[in-house]
Write a protein that holds these residues in place. Structure first.
Motif, PDB file in Angstrom:
ATOM      1  N   THR A 153       0.670  -1.292  -0.046  1.00  0.00           N
ATOM      2  CA  THR A 153       0.000  -0.199   0.031  1.00  0.00           C
ATOM      3  C   THR A 153       0.793   1.260  -0.099  1.00  0.00           C
ATOM      4  O   THR A 153       0.153   2.361  -0.299  1.00  0.00           O
TER       5      THR A 153
ATOM      6  N   GLY B 124       0.859   2.835  -3.509  1.00  0.00           N
ATOM      7  CA  GLY B 124      -0.384   2.905  -3.939  1.00  0.00           C
ATOM      8  C   GLY B 124      -1.640   2.193  -3.594  1.00  0.00           C
ATOM      9  O   GLY B 124      -1.290   1.207  -2.674  1.00  0.00           O
ATOM     10  N   PRO B 125      -2.650   2.496  -4.083  1.00  0.00           N
ATOM     11  CA  PRO B 125      -4.054   1.736  -3.720  1.00  0.00           C
ATOM     12  C   PRO B 125      -3.728   0.196  -4.263  1.00  0.00           C
ATOM     13  O   PRO B 125      -3.099  -0.370  -5.404  1.00  0.00           O
TER      14      PRO B 125
ATOM     15  N   ALA C 224      -3.011   1.491  -9.267  1.00  0.00           N
ATOM     16  CA  ALA C 224      -3.476   0.493  -8.570  1.00  0.00           C
ATOM     17  C   ALA C 224      -2.746  -0.777  -8.915  1.00  0.00           C
ATOM     18  O   ALA C 224      -2.294  -1.061 -10.061  1.00  0.00           O
TER      19      ALA C 224
ATOM     20  N   VAL D  28     -10.756  -3.006  -2.112  1.00  0.00           N
ATOM     21  CA  VAL D  28      -9.989  -1.803  -2.709  1.00  0.00           C
ATOM     22  C   VAL D  28      -9.332  -1.054  -1.513  1.00  0.00           C
ATOM     23  O   VAL D  28     -10.208  -0.653  -0.555  1.00  0.00           O
TER      24      VAL D  28
ATOM     25  N   ASP E 270      -6.683   1.657   0.209  1.00  0.00           N
ATOM     26  CA  ASP E 270      -5.938   2.815  -0.138  1.00  0.00           C
ATOM     27  C   ASP E 270      -4.570   2.627   0.923  1.00  0.00           C
ATOM     28  O   ASP E 270      -3.862   1.810   1.288  1.00  0.00           O
ATOM     29  N   ARG E 271      -3.727   3.764   0.431  1.00  0.00           N
ATOM     30  CA  ARG E 271      -2.353   3.917   1.030  1.00  0.00           C
ATOM     31  C   ARG E 271      -2.360   3.716   2.616  1.00  0.00           C
ATOM     32  O   ARG E 271      -1.064   3.490   3.111  1.00  0.00           O
ATOM     33  N   HIS E 272      -3.429   3.954   3.400  1.00  0.00           N
ATOM     34  CA  HIS E 272      -3.378   3.815   4.677  1.00  0.00           C
ATOM     35  C   HIS E 272      -3.900   2.792   5.167  1.00  0.00           C
ATOM     36  O   HIS E 272      -4.184   2.664   6.400  1.00  0.00           O
TER      37      HIS E 272
ATOM     38  N   ARG F 232     -11.725   0.854   0.988  1.00  0.00           N
ATOM     39  CA  ARG F 232     -12.534   1.901   0.518  1.00  0.00           C
ATOM     40  C   ARG F 232     -13.816   1.106  -0.466  1.00  0.00           C
ATOM     41  O   ARG F 232     -14.815   1.920  -0.553  1.00  0.00           O
TER      42      ARG F 232
ATOM     43  N   LEU G  12     -11.957   3.001  -8.789  1.00  0.00           N
ATOM     44  CA  LEU G  12     -10.902   3.742  -8.929  1.00  0.00           C
ATOM     45  C   LEU G  12     -10.963   4.843  -9.976  1.00  0.00           C
ATOM     46  O   LEU G  12     -10.375   5.931  -9.733  1.00  0.00           O
TER      47      LEU G  12
ATOM     48  N   LEU H  67     -12.766   7.759  -8.162  1.00  0.00           N
ATOM     49  CA  LEU H  67     -12.018   8.565  -7.507  1.00  0.00           C
ATOM     50  C   LEU H  67     -10.960   9.299  -8.007  1.00  0.00           C
ATOM     51  O   LEU H  67     -10.479  10.482  -7.463  1.00  0.00           O
ATOM     52  N   SER H  68     -10.430   9.171  -9.284  1.00  0.00           N
ATOM     53  CA  SER H  68      -9.658   9.964 -10.095  1.00  0.00           C
ATOM     54  C   SER H  68     -10.221  11.118 -10.674  1.00  0.00           C
ATOM     55  O   SER H  68     -11.120  11.402 -10.922  1.00  0.00           O
TER      56      SER H  68
END
Length: 174
Positions: free
Chosen positions: A26, A29-30, A63, A143, A145-147, A151, A170, A173-174
């Motif tokens: 992570t 990225g996702p 991703a 899915v 995320d980085r943390h 999601r 995804l 989100l972008s």
């Protein structure tokens, strides 16, 4: 595992023997983490191939795709080589990670328990144990995320919907 919860960290070997940890994955990225019940089964093959075929789309969105099953590393390695997968397949042979993510099917019969049931005359015990072993996890995609926050979750036994729904999310989100 629900949307908004933090995904548990884990470390498993991929099909090439390399150790992969969720926190490391992570950080780049996702991550789209998809659980599949059995390598080389028709639906699992279709599911994983769909993730492979949409690889460029996932890369454009930054991703990573990661497959995970309770198959052995050798079985995943054969599956990955046979289908030319360009993403890691992780081996969760004891089902511990599937359990953490809430996708492990309940009621696994241990070998010892199956033998005991067979001795008592339960003729379906061995067959039931085999079916549960083959269908050890519920086909589910996360899915993350980085943390390590979940999601999106896709729960469907139709393998072809997982990659499409994750990719649509995804893109949104972008």
């Amino acid at each position: 595992m629900r949307i908004g919860t933090t995904a548990p960290d884990f470390e498993l070997a991929d099909h090439s023997g390399e150790r992969r940890a969720l926190t490391e994955l992570t950080a780049a990225g996702p991550v789209v983490l998809f659980f599949y019940p059995a390598a080389n089964s028709p639906i699992c093959t279709a599911q994983a191939c769909h993730f492979r075929d949409l690889g460029t789309e996932f890369e454009r969105l930054g991703a990573q795709r990661i497959g995970i099953s309770t198959d052995t590393r050798d079985r995943n390695q054969h599956f990955a080589l046979q289908r030319a997968f360009d993403f890691p397949l992780l081996s969760d042979s004891d089902g511990a990670v599937a359990e953490q993510f809430g996708v492990r099917r309940g009621g696994w019969l241990t070998r010892k328990r199956r033998l005991r049931e067979l001795e008592r005359g339960h003729s379906t015990a061995a067959r039931r144990g085999l079916v549960r072993q083959l269908l050890s996890v519920k086909r589910t995609t996360f899915v993350i995320d980085r943390h390590r926050v979940v999601r999106m979750v896709v729960r469907s036994e139709r393998g072809h919907v997982h990659a499409t729904k994750a990719l649509d999310y995804l893109r949104y989100l972008s």
